[in-house]
Enzyme design. Structure first.
Site, mmCIF file in Angstrom:
data_model
loop_
_atom_site.group_PDB
_atom_site.id
_atom_site.type_symbol
_atom_site.label_atom_id
_atom_site.label_comp_id
_atom_site.label_asym_id
_atom_site.label_seq_id
_atom_site.Cartn_x
_atom_site.Cartn_y
_atom_site.Cartn_z
ATOM 1 N N ALA A 61 19.699 -14.740 -30.143
ATOM 2 C CA ALA A 61 20.465 -13.777 -29.342
ATOM 3 C C ALA A 61 20.780 -14.417 -27.994
ATOM 4 O O ALA A 61 20.001 -15.244 -27.503
ATOM 5 C CB ALA A 61 19.667 -12.486 -29.123
ATOM 6 N N PHE A 63 20.579 -12.988 -25.227
ATOM 7 C CA PHE A 63 19.519 -12.546 -24.327
ATOM 8 C C PHE A 63 18.288 -13.447 -24.418
ATOM 9 O O PHE A 63 17.575 -13.647 -23.434
ATOM 10 C CB PHE A 63 19.145 -11.095 -24.630
ATOM 11 N N TYR A 64 18.027 -14.013 -25.595
ATOM 12 C CA TYR A 64 16.863 -14.875 -25.778
ATOM 13 C C TYR A 64 17.071 -16.265 -25.180
ATOM 14 O O TYR A 64 16.118 -17.034 -25.062
ATOM 15 C CB TYR A 64 16.548 -15.082 -27.260
ATOM 16 N N GLN A 65 18.313 -16.614 -24.880
ATOM 17 C CA GLN A 65 18.665 -17.943 -24.360
ATOM 18 C C GLN A 65 18.287 -19.045 -25.356
ATOM 19 O O GLN A 65 17.818 -20.123 -24.983
ATOM 20 C CB GLN A 65 17.996 -18.196 -23.005
#
Length: 150
Positions: A61, A63-65
């Site tokens: 994701a 968001f998870y980078q």
């Protein structure tokens, strides 16, 4: 459920399910979310080893980078002969809740694709793109997805 050999050197079997789209999805996947995020070079090494061990479904994701590391790992696994091509993988990415509104879905998807496909260079698709956290209107997301053909 079908079983498919996904690692010819170890003959490991991972069950797959056939989705409504006709695509096969391995039921065993590897998530890449971690706080704090694993450094990219370290995560690439971990992912290549995981792909070699039979994990051909990777969950990532924005968001998870971790999207860049996933792309690099797919390239390295292919270079090392662990997989034949990008089609041997099933990638899931996610829409973060801050992008879960009608005008945010497509730009978020394009950003995710660009982040890791810049490394893979063989396709412009992610097999599954899901809402990570439902804090927005799911109805508006469905309308937007139909509109852009996601």
């Amino acid at each position: 459920m079908e079983e498919t050999i996904i690692n010819s050197s170890t003959k490991k079997l991972v069950p797959e399910v056939v989705l409504n789209s006709g695509h096969k999805m391995p039921v065993l996947g590897l998530g890449t979310g971690k706080v704090p995020p694993t450094p990219t070079d370290e995560l690439v090494s971990i992912l290549v080893d995981a792909i070699d061990a039979g994990y051909h479904h990777i969950d990532t994701a924005a968001f998870y980078q971790t999207e860049e590391a996933v792309g690099l790992a797919v390239v390295r696994a292919k270079e090392r002969g662990v997989i034949k091509n990008r089609d041997d993988m099933f990638i899931t990415s996610k829409l973060w809740c801050t992008d879960a509104y009608p005008d945010g879905v497509l730009p978020a998807l394009k950003t995710s694709l660009r982040e890791w496909w810049d490394h893979v260079l063989t396709a412009d698709v992610v097999e599954r793109f899901v809402v990570d956290s439902i804090l927005s209107s799911v109805d508006s997301l469905a309308v937007k997805a139909e509109t852009v053909g996601i």
